[in-house]
Scaffold this motif. Structure first.
Motif, PDB file in Angstrom:
ATOM      1  N   ARG A 235      37.817  48.392  30.331  1.00 61.85           N
ATOM      2  CA  ARG A 235      39.269  48.331  30.190  1.00 61.85           C
ATOM      3  C   ARG A 235      39.816  47.252  31.119  1.00 61.85           C
ATOM      4  NH1 ARG A 235      43.212  51.937  32.496  1.00 61.85           N
ATOM      5  NH2 ARG A 235      41.476  53.276  33.166  1.00 61.85           N
ATOM      6  N   HIS A 236      40.601  46.328  30.546  1.00 66.65           N
ATOM      7  CA  HIS A 236      41.168  45.227  31.319  1.00 66.65           C
ATOM      8  C   HIS A 236      42.568  45.592  31.796  1.00 66.65           C
ATOM      9  CE1 HIS A 236      43.288  41.128  31.438  1.00 66.65           C
ATOM     10  NE2 HIS A 236      42.562  41.226  32.527  1.00 66.65           N
ATOM     11  N   LEU A 237      42.823  45.431  33.108  1.00 60.60           N
ATOM     12  CA  LEU A 237      44.087  45.847  33.711  1.00 60.60           C
ATOM     13  C   LEU A 237      45.047  44.702  33.964  1.00 60.60           C
ATOM     14  CD1 LEU A 237      42.612  48.259  36.398  1.00 60.60           C
ATOM     15  CD2 LEU A 237      43.660  48.919  34.228  1.00 60.60           C
ATOM     16  N   GLY A 238      44.584  43.452  33.955  1.00 63.64           N
ATOM     17  CA  GLY A 238      45.419  42.336  34.355  1.00 63.64           C
ATOM     18  C   GLY A 238      45.587  42.290  35.868  1.00 63.64           C
ATOM     19  N   HIS A 239      46.608  41.548  36.313  1.00 65.08           N
ATOM     20  CA  HIS A 239      46.841  41.399  37.750  1.00 65.08           C
ATOM     21  C   HIS A 239      47.138  42.756  38.386  1.00 65.08           C
ATOM     22  CE1 HIS A 239      48.055  39.646  41.541  1.00 65.08           C
ATOM     23  NE2 HIS A 239      49.245  40.229  41.455  1.00 65.08           N
ATOM     24  N   VAL A 240      46.466  43.039  39.486  1.00 62.19           N
ATOM     25  CA  VAL A 240      46.693  44.268  40.244  1.00 62.19           C
ATOM     26  C   VAL A 240      47.330  43.873  41.573  1.00 62.19           C
ATOM     27  CG1 VAL A 240      45.635  46.305  41.285  1.00 62.19           C
ATOM     28  CG2 VAL A 240      44.689  45.363  39.156  1.00 62.19           C
ATOM     29  N   TYR A 241      48.554  44.311  41.789  1.00 62.67           N
ATOM     30  CA  TYR A 241      49.268  43.941  43.013  1.00 62.67           C
ATOM     31  C   TYR A 241      48.606  44.573  44.234  1.00 62.67           C
ATOM     32  CZ  TYR A 241      53.045  41.961  40.210  1.00 62.67           C
ATOM     33  OH  TYR A 241      53.773  41.191  39.345  1.00 62.67           O
ATOM     34  N   THR A 242      48.766  43.930  45.390  1.00 62.48           N
ATOM     35  CA  THR A 242      48.118  44.447  46.599  1.00 62.48           C
ATOM     36  C   THR A 242      48.598  45.859  46.927  1.00 62.48           C
ATOM     37  OG1 THR A 242      49.778  43.306  47.959  1.00 62.48           O
ATOM     38  CG2 THR A 242      47.670  42.195  47.615  1.00 62.48           C
ATOM     39  N   ARG A 243      49.845  46.180  46.582  1.00 62.70           N
ATOM     40  CA  ARG A 243      50.334  47.542  46.857  1.00 62.70           C
ATOM     41  C   ARG A 243      49.587  48.585  46.026  1.00 62.70           C
ATOM     42  NH1 ARG A 243      54.471  44.905  44.061  1.00 62.70           N
ATOM     43  NH2 ARG A 243      54.824  45.637  41.922  1.00 62.70           N
ATOM     44  N   GLU A 244      48.867  48.155  44.986  1.00 67.09           N
ATOM     45  CA  GLU A 244      48.099  49.057  44.138  1.00 67.09           C
ATOM     46  C   GLU A 244      46.615  49.094  44.494  1.00 67.09           C
ATOM     47  OE1 GLU A 244      50.385  48.659  39.899  1.00 67.09           O
ATOM     48  OE2 GLU A 244      49.242  46.900  40.546  1.00 67.09           O
ATOM     49  N   HIS A 245      46.195  48.260  45.441  1.00 63.49           N
ATOM     50  CA  HIS A 245      44.764  48.159  45.733  1.00 63.49           C
ATOM     51  C   HIS A 245      44.177  49.448  46.278  1.00 63.49           C
ATOM     52  CE1 HIS A 245      44.465  43.463  45.945  1.00 63.49           C
ATOM     53  NE2 HIS A 245      44.941  43.909  44.804  1.00 63.49           N
ATOM     54  N   ASN A 246      44.951  50.177  47.085  1.00 65.61           N
ATOM     55  CA  ASN A 246      44.408  51.427  47.627  1.00 65.61           C
ATOM     56  C   ASN A 246      44.045  52.401  46.507  1.00 65.61           C
ATOM     57  OD1 ASN A 246      44.524  50.763  50.388  1.00 65.61           O
ATOM     58  ND2 ASN A 246      46.684  51.321  50.489  1.00 65.61           N
ATOM     59  N   ALA A 247      44.957  52.578  45.564  1.00 67.59           N
ATOM     60  CA  ALA A 247      44.661  53.484  44.453  1.00 67.59           C
ATOM     61  C   ALA A 247      43.530  52.950  43.584  1.00 67.59           C
ATOM     62  CB  ALA A 247      45.920  53.708  43.612  1.00 67.59           C
ATOM     63  N   PHE A 248      43.503  51.641  43.386  1.00 70.71           N
ATOM     64  CA  PHE A 248      42.428  51.023  42.614  1.00 70.71           C
ATOM     65  C   PHE A 248      41.076  51.311  43.249  1.00 70.71           C
ATOM     66  CE2 PHE A 248      39.498  47.621  41.595  1.00 70.71           C
ATOM     67  CZ  PHE A 248      39.701  47.396  40.234  1.00 70.71           C
ATOM     68  N   ASN A 249      41.010  51.289  44.581  1.00 69.75           N
ATOM     69  CA  ASN A 249      39.741  51.512  45.278  1.00 69.75           C
ATOM     70  C   ASN A 249      39.407  52.991  45.452  1.00 69.75           C
ATOM     71  OD1 ASN A 249      38.915  48.778  45.798  1.00 69.75           O
ATOM     72  ND2 ASN A 249      40.523  48.632  47.328  1.00 69.75           N
TER      73      ASN A 249
END
Length: 369
Positions: A235-249
């Protein structure tokens, strides 16, 4: 001391992998008493994709991407005690380097800060008339965010007064565990923009692994992947903002780090993503590169893969309990040894030592570790 820092962007991580690095280091230096002005061009649509507002720990000057505006901000180097020209500003890089070196006062500390040393060194080797060759005699230091002994030797071979790696690190106030978000649910997630010297390695380590495990869910974040052919379970998400990196990780079972070709070849070049993932308690799987053991221990703090088969095997065998144990161990190691407080202390010591050497007429930069 007043620092004039000329870089790509402090406010936006859009097509700008150095943003987290700049923020972590400069925030710590500001807390140590440095007065920082960061100069960034209005280019590449970054201002429309800001991750942060202008911070209270640095003045940010966004200037139009024109020769006139570039020359105007370069002239402001004359008021600084420390003048930093970073690599990869992306707009009038060569002219900006020459401008800030010419404008800075003789007693100021002049630094070239290389956030992509393999690429810069390749340019220097290919072009004897490269502007950085001409600027090198006027520079007190070359600082890099990776590269280790090979990069140090190469820069000193090009007559740098000193080359010192200041590695990426963790800011635990901005990168830390958070509750999981359904948007980022999956088994393996990778975050990185599509770049020519990364794409083949993404195919090898990520897309091949996805093809081997069609029943598992894979996520890819970053710009440029929309038209890339991928297995159906990606699944492609596109640009992930730095404020979303914690949840992404935090959310997936594991996250994947893939170095660019040049960084993997040189080694000693951990990406910001490594530290962000560790700070969020993520179980990190990484491609293999020399120097990894300086930061994380294979098998207990990070899982290491040599190809897509290895990635697939790690993922197939990974239990939630093992993932949590690896993530917790990584976070403990990185927090204890590789925070931006550690890097800020390193840079502070370097700057104070070089300033004293310049005042006393000593040899610029040598021995400043």
């Amino acid at each position: 001391m007043k620092i004039a820092f000329y870089g790509s962007s402090l406010l936006s991580s859009y097509w700008n992998g150095a943003a987290t690095y700049y923020r972590g280091l400069l925030r710590d230096l500001a807390a140590r008493g440095y007065a920082i002005t960061f100069y960034e061009p209005d280019a590449y649509d970054r201002q429309a994709h800001r991750d942060i507002d202008p911070p209270d720990w640095a003045a940010v000057r966004v200037y139009p991407a024109t020769p006139e505006a570039m020359r105007a901000v370069a002239a402001e180097a004359a008021s600084a005690d420390v003048v930093v020209k970073a690599s990869g500003v992306g707009v009038f890089d060569d002219e900006l380097l020459a401008g800030v070196v010419a404008a800075s006062r003789p007693e100021a500390i002049r630094i070239f800060w290389d956030v992509d040393a393999p690429a810069t060194l390749a340019e220097l080797a290919a072009a004897p008339d490269h502007p950085l060759h001409r600027a090198m005699p006027e520079l007190d230091l070359v600082l890099t965010y990776g590269g280790g002994p090979p990069v140090i030797a190469a820069y000193e071979g090009f007559s740098a007064a000193a080359c010192i790696p200041v590695y990426n690190a963790l800011d635990p106030t901005t990168h830390h565990p958070v509750p999981a978000e359904p948007r980022f649910a999956g088994d393996l997630a990778f975050l990185g923009n599509r770049l020519p010297d990364r794409e083949a390695r993404v195919e090898t380590f990520f897309l091949d692994a996805a093809a081997r495990l069609p029943q598992r869910a894979f996520l890819i974040g970053g710009s440029g992947w929309a038209d890339k052919a991928m297995p159906a379970n990606v699944r492609h998400l596109g640009h992930v903002y730095t404020r979303e990196h914690n949840a992404f990780n935090t959310t997936p079972l594991a996250v994947l780090n893939i170095a660019r070709d040049s960084m993997a070849a040189v080694g000693y070049s951990p990406a910001t993503r490594v530290f962000e993932a560790a700070g969020a308690d993520a179980c990190l799987i990484t491609d293999a590169w020399t120097g990894l053991d300086l930061f994380l221990a294979e098998g207990t703090e990070v899982l290491v893969a040599r190809d897509g088969r290895d990635v697939a095997e790690h993922l197939a065998a990974l239990t939630p309990e093992r993932a949590r144990a690896v993530g917790a161990a990584a976070r403990a190691r990185i927090t204890a040894e590789h925070s931006y407080a550690h890097r800020g202390a390193q840079v502070d010591a370097i700057l104070r030592r070089v300033a004293e050497e310049k005042r006393s007429g000593g040899k610029r930069g040598r021995g400043a570790a």
